[in-house]
Design a protein around this motif. Sequence first.
Motif, PDB file in Angstrom:
ATOM      1  N   TYR A  78      48.716  59.111  39.537  1.00 57.01           N
ATOM      2  CA  TYR A  78      47.915  57.945  40.083  1.00 57.01           C
ATOM      3  C   TYR A  78      47.399  58.476  41.361  1.00 57.01           C
ATOM      4  O   TYR A  78      47.823  59.185  41.948  1.00 57.01           O
ATOM      5  CB  TYR A  78      49.274  56.873  40.740  1.00 57.01           C
ATOM      6  CG  TYR A  78      48.483  55.682  41.150  1.00 57.01           C
ATOM      7  CD1 TYR A  78      48.222  54.670  40.425  1.00 57.01           C
ATOM      8  CD2 TYR A  78      48.487  55.431  42.708  1.00 57.01           C
ATOM      9  CE1 TYR A  78      47.443  53.382  40.956  1.00 57.01           C
ATOM     10  CE2 TYR A  78      47.829  54.382  43.109  1.00 57.01           C
ATOM     11  CZ  TYR A  78      47.292  53.367  42.218  1.00 57.01           C
ATOM     12  OH  TYR A  78      46.871  52.099  42.788  1.00 57.01           O
ATOM     13  N   THR A  80      45.522  57.233  44.668  1.00 56.56           N
ATOM     14  CA  THR A  80      45.341  56.254  45.625  1.00 56.56           C
ATOM     15  C   THR A  80      43.474  55.889  46.056  1.00 56.56           C
ATOM     16  O   THR A  80      43.379  54.748  46.230  1.00 56.56           O
ATOM     17  CB  THR A  80      46.036  56.423  47.014  1.00 56.56           C
ATOM     18  OG1 THR A  80      45.645  57.758  47.613  1.00 56.56           O
ATOM     19  CG2 THR A  80      47.439  56.428  47.015  1.00 56.56           C
ATOM     20  N   GLY A  83      42.828  53.953  43.254  1.00 49.77           N
ATOM     21  CA  GLY A  83      43.563  52.925  42.992  1.00 49.77           C
ATOM     22  C   GLY A  83      43.805  52.753  41.400  1.00 49.77           C
ATOM     23  O   GLY A  83      43.983  51.407  41.225  1.00 49.77           O
TER      24      GLY A  83
END
Length: 166
Positions: A78, A80, A83
């Motif tokens: 993932y 950030t 997103g």
Amino acid sequence: MYYNTKIEDLKIREAIIEDTKLILNLIIEMAEYEKLAHEVVATEESLGKSIFIKKRANALILELDEKPIGYVIYFFNYSTFNGASGLYLEDIYIKKEYRGNGIGKEVFNLLFKIALEEDCKRIEWTCLNWNEPAKQFYKSLGASPMDEWTVHRLTENDIISLVQKN
């Protein structure tokens, strides 16, 4: 499940638990090529548990003329900043005698499709600094080295020691 490729007799398929010994043998073969065999502590049990039971990673088997010639291990991470998810390529290994004839490109084409299907915003992997053939191949794909980043690592023993200190 088999994936279509443009190379005749090349099949890329999802690994099954019965492939665990094959995957371990290919990991050891890759580690020997990378001069890192001393770092392999994986076992059939640990691979089977993490890939097929806990589903921490995905594995693909590469077959040419129904003979295993390599493997791929990837998982989703993932970002950030984005997103969104990304695809992290942990391993791509093709036996030496099968390199240089488009198989790696076929693997990446499949990974591109998987990444898009999973709504990933990027694909990332690492490459040993001395592995010039791999670096040139990745460059031919349009990949950019992330020279401004340094990989950091804590081993299991480091983690245990830190937990015990705190």
